[in-house]
Design a protein around this motif. Structure first.
Motif, PDB file in Angstrom:
ATOM      1  N   UNK A  59       0.837  -1.212   0.000  1.00 55.89           N
ATOM      2  CA  UNK A  59       0.000   0.000   0.000  1.00 55.89           C
ATOM      3  C   UNK A  59       0.869   1.259   0.000  1.00 55.89           C
ATOM      4  N   UNK A  60       1.927   1.258   0.788  1.00 53.18           N
ATOM      5  CA  UNK A  60       2.863   2.384   0.800  1.00 53.18           C
ATOM      6  C   UNK A  60       3.513   2.566  -0.573  1.00 53.18           C
ATOM      7  N   UNK A  61       3.980   1.485  -1.144  1.00 48.56           N
ATOM      8  CA  UNK A  61       4.722   1.556  -2.400  1.00 48.56           C
ATOM      9  C   UNK A  61       3.836   1.970  -3.575  1.00 48.56           C
ATOM     10  N   UNK A  62       2.574   1.590  -3.535  1.00 53.93           N
ATOM     11  CA  UNK A  62       1.670   1.973  -4.615  1.00 53.93           C
ATOM     12  C   UNK A  62       1.569   3.495  -4.698  1.00 53.93           C
ATOM     13  N   UNK A  63       1.441   4.142  -3.557  1.00 54.42           N
ATOM     14  CA  UNK A  63       1.378   5.608  -3.512  1.00 54.42           C
ATOM     15  C   UNK A  63       2.725   6.200  -3.926  1.00 54.42           C
ATOM     16  N   UNK A  64       3.806   5.583  -3.479  1.00 50.29           N
ATOM     17  CA  UNK A  64       5.150   6.099  -3.778  1.00 50.29           C
ATOM     18  C   UNK A  64       5.447   6.102  -5.272  1.00 50.29           C
ATOM     19  N   UNK A  65       4.987   5.070  -5.966  1.00 49.69           N
ATOM     20  CA  UNK A  65       5.199   5.022  -7.422  1.00 49.69           C
ATOM     21  C   UNK A  65       4.669   6.297  -8.074  1.00 49.69           C
ATOM     22  N   UNK A  66       3.484   6.695  -7.653  1.00 48.99           N
ATOM     23  CA  UNK A  66       2.838   7.874  -8.213  1.00 48.99           C
ATOM     24  C   UNK A  66       3.632   9.135  -7.894  1.00 48.99           C
ATOM     25  N   UNK A  67       4.089   9.255  -6.664  1.00 48.85           N
ATOM     26  CA  UNK A  67       4.867  10.441  -6.268  1.00 48.85           C
ATOM     27  C   UNK A  67       6.145  10.560  -7.092  1.00 48.85           C
ATOM     28  N   UNK A  68       6.836   9.447  -7.271  1.00 48.84           N
ATOM     29  CA  UNK A  68       8.088   9.459  -8.032  1.00 48.84           C
ATOM     30  C   UNK A  68       7.833   9.740  -9.513  1.00 48.84           C
ATOM     31  N   UNK A  69       6.804   9.109 -10.077  1.00 55.06           N
ATOM     32  CA  UNK A  69       6.479   9.316 -11.494  1.00 55.06           C
ATOM     33  C   UNK A  69       6.032  10.760 -11.746  1.00 55.06           C
TER      34      UNK A  69
END
Length: 156
Positions: free
Chosen positions: A58-68
């Motif tokens: 769940x954390x990483x799913x949000x992080x992908x968006x922030x980085x992209x």
């Protein structure tokens, strides 16, 4: 001097975007790895590991968006294909269903890999004066190192 997306050179933007896409790819592959382990973990530690793997994906799913989105803010292309991410990522998929202890080790290694890529990208951003990307990478790196510690605590 602090730079923004508007003041970075085209070459600096391209270098930083490349690093961000590395981080997006590794975060995405680690997200799926965590979800796979969440679905398939068994054994005496099922409950806490099931919950921890869910926390991670769940954390990483949000992080992908922030980085992209940071890559897009730097006028770059965000890698959005699974094939492209798998080719780029230093984190690899796992065949079959490993034992719970192997899941922990594999996830801990993935967390350390992503943290390392984030540190490299953060340093690159710092070299170019891009403190916004540097800060994002530092915060994400700290999160990945925390997850690595939580995983390591299960097997030490």
């Amino acid at each position: 001097m602090t730079q923004t997306a508007a003041t970075l050179t085209t070459n600096a933007q391209a270098e930083i975007v490349n690093g961000l896409n590395q981080c997006v790819a590794e975060t995405a592959v680690t997200t799926m790895l965590a979800q796979n382990f969440h679905w398939n973990v068994t054994g005496m530690a099922f409950g806490p590991l099931h919950d921890l793997f869910q926390q991670i994906y769940e954390d990483h799913f949000v992080a992908q968006d922030d980085l992209a989105e940071r890559a897009k803010a730097l006028h770059g292309h965000a890698e959005g294909t699974l094939g492209g991410m798998l080719k780029r990522s230093k984190v690899t998929e796992v065949e079959g269903v490993p034992a719970a202890e192997d899941m922990i080790r594999l996830m801990m290694e993935a967390q350390n890999t992503v943290a390392s890529s984030l540190a490299e990208t953060g340093s690159l951003a710092a070299d170019h004066g891009d403190t916004l990307t540097e800060d994002l990478c530092i915060a994400r790196g700290q999160t990945h190192e925390k997850f690595a510690w939580l995983l390591r605590a299960h097997i030490s």
